[in-house]
Design a protein around this motif. Structure first.
Motif, PDB file in Angstrom:
ATOM      1  N   LYS A  71     -21.136  11.608 -56.222  1.00 17.73           N
ATOM      2  CA  LYS A  71     -21.296  11.241 -54.811  1.00 17.73           C
ATOM      3  C   LYS A  71     -21.550   9.743 -54.673  1.00 17.73           C
ATOM      4  CE  LYS A  71     -23.961  15.031 -53.860  1.00 17.73           C
ATOM      5  NZ  LYS A  71     -25.068  15.696 -53.186  1.00 17.73           N
ATOM      6  N   TYR A  72     -22.417   9.205 -55.535  1.00 11.97           N
ATOM      7  CA  TYR A  72     -22.712   7.772 -55.478  1.00 11.97           C
ATOM      8  C   TYR A  72     -21.467   6.948 -55.772  1.00 11.97           C
ATOM      9  CZ  TYR A  72     -24.154   3.148 -56.907  1.00 11.97           C
ATOM     10  OH  TYR A  72     -24.238   1.794 -57.043  1.00 11.97           O
ATOM     11  N   VAL A  73     -20.764   7.288 -56.831  1.00 11.82           N
ATOM     12  CA  VAL A  73     -19.560   6.537 -57.224  1.00 11.82           C
ATOM     13  C   VAL A  73     -18.532   6.577 -56.100  1.00 11.82           C
ATOM     14  CG1 VAL A  73     -17.597   6.545 -58.822  1.00 11.82           C
ATOM     15  CG2 VAL A  73     -19.931   6.733 -59.707  1.00 11.82           C
ATOM     16  N   LYS A  74     -18.327   7.732 -55.514  1.00 11.26           N
ATOM     17  CA  LYS A  74     -17.360   7.862 -54.423  1.00 11.26           C
ATOM     18  C   LYS A  74     -17.771   7.013 -53.223  1.00 11.26           C
ATOM     19  CE  LYS A  74     -14.798  11.242 -51.762  1.00 11.26           C
ATOM     20  NZ  LYS A  74     -14.553  12.647 -51.493  1.00 11.26           N
ATOM     21  N   SER A  75     -19.081   6.940 -52.952  1.00  9.32           N
ATOM     22  CA  SER A  75     -19.572   6.181 -51.795  1.00  9.32           C
ATOM     23  C   SER A  75     -19.313   4.684 -51.920  1.00  9.32           C
ATOM     24  CB  SER A  75     -21.071   6.422 -51.593  1.00  9.32           C
ATOM     25  OG  SER A  75     -21.840   5.677 -52.527  1.00  9.32           O
ATOM     26  N   LEU A  76     -19.078   4.204 -53.132  1.00 12.16           N
ATOM     27  CA  LEU A  76     -18.843   2.780 -53.350  1.00 12.16           C
ATOM     28  C   LEU A  76     -17.506   2.309 -52.778  1.00 12.16           C
ATOM     29  CD1 LEU A  76     -20.099   2.579 -57.030  1.00 12.16           C
ATOM     30  CD2 LEU A  76     -21.273   1.699 -54.996  1.00 12.16           C
ATOM     31  N   GLY A  77     -16.525   3.212 -52.745  1.00  6.38           N
ATOM     32  CA  GLY A  77     -15.220   2.866 -52.215  1.00  6.38           C
ATOM     33  C   GLY A  77     -14.439   1.894 -53.084  1.00  6.38           C
ATOM     34  N   LEU A  78     -14.741   1.862 -54.373  1.00  4.73           N
ATOM     35  CA  LEU A  78     -14.041   0.981 -55.313  1.00  4.73           C
ATOM     36  C   LEU A  78     -13.168   1.843 -56.226  1.00  4.73           C
ATOM     37  CD1 LEU A  78     -17.037  -1.319 -56.298  1.00  4.73           C
ATOM     38  CD2 LEU A  78     -15.129  -1.895 -54.781  1.00  4.73           C
ATOM     39  N   GLN A  79     -11.872   1.729 -56.069  1.00  7.19           N
ATOM     40  CA  GLN A  79     -10.954   2.603 -56.799  1.00  7.19           C
ATOM     41  C   GLN A  79     -11.107   2.484 -58.313  1.00  7.19           C
ATOM     42  OE1 GLN A  79      -9.087   4.884 -55.015  1.00  7.19           O
ATOM     43  NE2 GLN A  79      -8.947   5.797 -57.043  1.00  7.19           N
ATOM     44  N   SER A  80     -11.305   1.266 -58.817  1.00  5.02           N
ATOM     45  CA  SER A  80     -11.426   1.099 -60.267  1.00  5.02           C
ATOM     46  C   SER A  80     -12.666   1.816 -60.806  1.00  5.02           C
ATOM     47  CB  SER A  80     -11.477  -0.379 -60.643  1.00  5.02           C
ATOM     48  OG  SER A  80     -12.616  -1.003 -60.087  1.00  5.02           O
ATOM     49  N   VAL A  81     -13.725   1.829 -60.036  1.00  5.36           N
ATOM     50  CA  VAL A  81     -14.959   2.511 -60.450  1.00  5.36           C
ATOM     51  C   VAL A  81     -14.763   4.019 -60.366  1.00  5.36           C
ATOM     52  CG1 VAL A  81     -17.418   2.807 -59.959  1.00  5.36           C
ATOM     53  CG2 VAL A  81     -16.376   0.537 -59.754  1.00  5.36           C
ATOM     54  N   THR A  82     -14.167   4.467 -59.283  1.00  6.93           N
ATOM     55  CA  THR A  82     -13.896   5.905 -59.117  1.00  6.93           C
ATOM     56  C   THR A  82     -12.989   6.415 -60.232  1.00  6.93           C
ATOM     57  OG1 THR A  82     -14.119   5.688 -56.725  1.00  6.93           O
ATOM     58  CG2 THR A  82     -12.982   7.644 -57.524  1.00  6.93           C
ATOM     59  N   ASP A  83     -11.939   5.667 -60.532  1.00  8.32           N
ATOM     60  CA  ASP A  83     -11.005   6.073 -61.590  1.00  8.32           C
ATOM     61  C   ASP A  83     -11.696   6.119 -62.952  1.00  8.32           C
ATOM     62  OD1 ASP A  83      -9.023   6.179 -59.666  1.00  8.32           O
ATOM     63  OD2 ASP A  83      -8.047   4.312 -60.298  1.00  8.32           O
ATOM     64  N   ALA A  84     -12.523   5.130 -63.226  1.00  2.78           N
ATOM     65  CA  ALA A  84     -13.229   5.089 -64.511  1.00  2.78           C
ATOM     66  C   ALA A  84     -14.178   6.266 -64.640  1.00  2.78           C
ATOM     67  CB  ALA A  84     -13.992   3.774 -64.650  1.00  2.78           C
ATOM     68  N   PHE A  85     -14.914   6.553 -63.583  1.00  2.00           N
ATOM     69  CA  PHE A  85     -15.878   7.654 -63.652  1.00  2.00           C
ATOM     70  C   PHE A  85     -15.180   9.007 -63.756  1.00  2.00           C
ATOM     71  CE2 PHE A  85     -19.298  10.492 -62.446  1.00  2.00           C
ATOM     72  CZ  PHE A  85     -20.339   9.969 -63.186  1.00  2.00           C
ATOM     73  N   ALA A  86     -13.997   9.115 -63.181  1.00  2.00           N
ATOM     74  CA  ALA A  86     -13.249  10.373 -63.216  1.00  2.00           C
ATOM     75  C   ALA A  86     -12.842  10.758 -64.634  1.00  2.00           C
ATOM     76  CB  ALA A  86     -12.015  10.264 -62.329  1.00  2.00           C
ATOM     77  N   CYS A  87     -12.940   9.835 -65.562  1.00  2.00           N
ATOM     78  CA  CYS A  87     -12.540  10.109 -66.943  1.00  2.00           C
ATOM     79  C   CYS A  87     -13.593  10.875 -67.733  1.00  2.00           C
ATOM     80  CB  CYS A  87     -12.184   8.813 -67.655  1.00  2.00           C
ATOM     81  SG  CYS A  87     -10.632   8.145 -67.030  1.00  2.00           S
ATOM     82  N   VAL A  88     -14.760  11.091 -67.163  1.00  2.00           N
ATOM     83  CA  VAL A  88     -15.784  11.868 -67.851  1.00  2.00           C
ATOM     84  C   VAL A  88     -15.890  13.235 -67.172  1.00  2.00           C
ATOM     85  CG1 VAL A  88     -17.745  10.987 -66.500  1.00  2.00           C
ATOM     86  CG2 VAL A  88     -18.133  11.852 -68.783  1.00  2.00           C
ATOM     87  N   CYS A  89     -15.894  14.280 -67.981  1.00  2.00           N
ATOM     88  CA  CYS A  89     -16.044  15.628 -67.432  1.00  2.00           C
ATOM     89  C   CYS A  89     -17.530  15.979 -67.389  1.00  2.00           C
ATOM     90  CB  CYS A  89     -15.260  16.639 -68.253  1.00  2.00           C
ATOM     91  SG  CYS A  89     -15.940  16.941 -69.898  1.00  2.00           S
ATOM     92  N   GLU A  90     -17.858  16.977 -66.621  1.00  2.00           N
ATOM     93  CA  GLU A  90     -19.267  17.340 -66.430  1.00  2.00           C
ATOM     94  C   GLU A  90     -19.950  17.726 -67.742  1.00  2.00           C
ATOM     95  OE1 GLU A  90     -22.147  19.947 -63.476  1.00  2.00           O
ATOM     96  OE2 GLU A  90     -19.964  20.179 -63.318  1.00  2.00           O
ATOM     97  N   ASP A  91     -19.268  18.454 -68.608  1.00  2.00           N
ATOM     98  CA  ASP A  91     -19.882  18.858 -69.876  1.00  2.00           C
ATOM     99  C   ASP A  91     -20.191  17.650 -70.756  1.00  2.00           C
ATOM    100  OD1 ASP A  91     -19.839  21.539 -69.176  1.00  2.00           O
ATOM    101  OD2 ASP A  91     -17.973  21.958 -70.242  1.00  2.00           O
ATOM    102  N   ALA A  92     -19.267  16.707 -70.821  1.00  2.00           N
ATOM    103  CA  ALA A  92     -19.501  15.488 -71.608  1.00  2.00           C
ATOM    104  C   ALA A  92     -20.634  14.673 -70.989  1.00  2.00           C
ATOM    105  CB  ALA A  92     -18.225  14.654 -71.690  1.00  2.00           C
ATOM    106  N   TRP A  93     -20.665  14.598 -69.666  1.00  2.00           N
ATOM    107  CA  TRP A  93     -21.741  13.893 -68.959  1.00  2.00           C
ATOM    108  C   TRP A  93     -23.098  14.488 -69.334  1.00  2.00           C
ATOM    109  CZ3 TRP A  93     -22.992   9.872 -65.804  1.00  2.00           C
ATOM    110  CH2 TRP A  93     -24.190   9.970 -65.102  1.00  2.00           C
ATOM    111  N   LYS A  94     -23.211  15.807 -69.228  1.00  2.00           N
ATOM    112  CA  LYS A  94     -24.489  16.467 -69.526  1.00  2.00           C
ATOM    113  C   LYS A  94     -24.898  16.242 -70.979  1.00  2.00           C
ATOM    114  CE  LYS A  94     -24.474  19.990 -65.939  1.00  2.00           C
ATOM    115  NZ  LYS A  94     -24.453  21.428 -65.636  1.00  2.00           N
ATOM    116  N   ALA A  95     -23.948  16.282 -71.891  1.00  2.00           N
ATOM    117  CA  ALA A  95     -24.252  16.044 -73.303  1.00  2.00           C
ATOM    118  C   ALA A  95     -24.781  14.626 -73.498  1.00  2.00           C
ATOM    119  CB  ALA A  95     -23.014  16.280 -74.165  1.00  2.00           C
ATOM    120  N   ARG A  96     -24.154  13.658 -72.821  1.00  2.00           N
ATOM    121  CA  ARG A  96     -24.625  12.271 -72.904  1.00  2.00           C
ATOM    122  C   ARG A  96     -26.017  12.129 -72.292  1.00  2.00           C
ATOM    123  NH1 ARG A  96     -19.252   8.692 -71.360  1.00  2.00           N
ATOM    124  NH2 ARG A  96     -18.026   9.339 -73.156  1.00  2.00           N
ATOM    125  N   CYS A  97     -26.257  12.827 -71.198  1.00  2.00           N
ATOM    126  CA  CYS A  97     -27.577  12.784 -70.554  1.00  2.00           C
ATOM    127  C   CYS A  97     -28.655  13.321 -71.483  1.00  2.00           C
ATOM    128  CB  CYS A  97     -27.581  13.581 -69.253  1.00  2.00           C
ATOM    129  SG  CYS A  97     -26.792  12.765 -67.866  1.00  2.00           S
TER     130      CYS A  97
END
Length: 110
Positions: A71-97
């Motif tokens: 939600k935060y990344v989307k609210s930024l309205g920056l396509q390069s940031v949105t595209d970069a963040f879209a490359c991580v899936c939820e399972d990988a995110w949780k594992a990194r967390c």
């Protein structure tokens, strides 16, 4: 997980993407966002973390952190940031967390 830890995780995921896929817009964003360069709990450009703090108003856990981050990344309205963040899936995110939260890190005692 607190707000600063989530902010830092978003930064680390975006920075990891940037290392593999250099983008000038993303590099500029990351330079401003960098939580390591701040002497306190914040970002290299303090207004960036302040704006983030205003936008993220909910309780954060590892379980909901991916949704809050998206939600935060989307609210930024920056396509390069949105595209970069879209490359991580939820399972990988949780594992990194889990890995991040179990290590010593800035902001863990907030």
């Amino acid at each position: 997980m607190n707000k600063f830890e989530l902010f830092s995780m978003i930064y680390y995921v975006l920075n990891h993407y940037w290392k593999e896929n250099k983008s000038e817009e993303l590099a500029s964003f990351l330079s401003n966002m960098n939580p390591v360069l701040s002497d306190d709990i914040g970002s290299a450009v303090p207004s960036m973390c302040a704006k983030y703090s205003l936008l993220v108003n909910e309780e954060i856990s590892i379980d909901n952190s991916f949704s809050v981050a998206c939600k935060y990344v989307k609210s930024l309205g920056l396509q390069s940031v949105t595209d970069a963040f879209a490359c991580v899936c939820e399972d990988a995110w949780k594992a990194r967390c889990v890995k991040y939260m179990s290590s010593s890190h800035k902001g863990q005692n907030i």
